[in-house]
Design an enzyme around this catalytic site. Structure first.
Site, short mmCIF file in Angstrom:
data_model
loop_
_atom_site.label_atom_id
_atom_site.label_comp_id
_atom_site.label_asym_id
_atom_site.label_seq_id
_atom_site.Cartn_x
_atom_site.Cartn_y
_atom_site.Cartn_z
N GLN A 1 35.72 73.22 -37.21
CA GLN A 1 36.71 73.90 -36.38
C GLN A 1 36.67 73.35 -34.95
OE1 GLN A 1 38.39 76.82 -37.79
NE2 GLN A 1 39.72 76.78 -36.03
N PHE A 2 37.31 72.21 -34.70
CA PHE A 2 37.26 71.62 -33.37
C PHE A 2 37.89 72.50 -32.32
CE2 PHE A 2 41.51 70.30 -34.52
CZ PHE A 2 42.19 70.22 -33.31
N THR A 3 38.78 73.42 -32.73
CA THR A 3 39.46 74.27 -31.76
C THR A 3 38.52 75.26 -31.08
OG1 THR A 3 40.15 75.84 -33.47
CG2 THR A 3 41.68 74.05 -32.93
#
Length: 145
Positions: A78-80
């Site tokens: 989950q890069f966000t």
């Protein structure tokens, strides 16, 4: 490294309508990797997650760990989680690791969890995913290395 951990009764992740990872009782992890993350960060969080006492005993107290109750993990990249929203209206993702580095660290993290005897299911790195879960409690924690 940043992880949003949710205690779940069940969870699954789908890509293009097909389930690619699924667990019963355990933890769903949203995993964010940043530029500075090392194997030390991975080992620290893997150890912490596996042994956190966040599952209830017979008296309803949080006394059991994932390891104690043979729980499973659904791990989702989950890069966000490294989105910076302080300026403007569009998040800035400059603090997230580049995809090649993030993929390597994410795989190392999942292997560190597996090396502790945990069943780990995953999504598909970089894909648009649909995550479904039944949050148990709800119990949700944010961990950082």
């Amino acid at each position: 490294m940043r992880v949003v951990l949710q205690r779940t009764k069940q969870a699954s992740v789908s890509v293009d309508g097909e389930i690619v990872g699924q667990i019963d009782k355990g933890l769903t992890l949203l995993v964010g990797i940043t530029h500075e993350d090392t194997l030390k960060d991975i080992q620290y969080l893997a150890e912490k997650i596996v042994h956190l006492r966040i599952f209830e005993d017979a008296e309803g107290k949080m006394n059991h760990s994932l390891k104690d109750m043979d729980g499973q993990i659904l791990s989702i990249s989950q890069f966000t989680l490294y989105g910076d929203t302080r300026k403007g209206r569009r998040p800035n993702f400059m603090d997230a690791a580049k995809p090649d580095v993030a993929l390597l660290r994410y795989e190392e993290f999942n292997e560190a969890l597996r090396s502790k005897g945990i069943v780990v299911e995953t999504g598909t790195f970089g894909a648009m995913m649909d995550v479904s879960l039944v949050n148990d409690g709800p119990v949700t924690l944010i961990l950082e290395s």
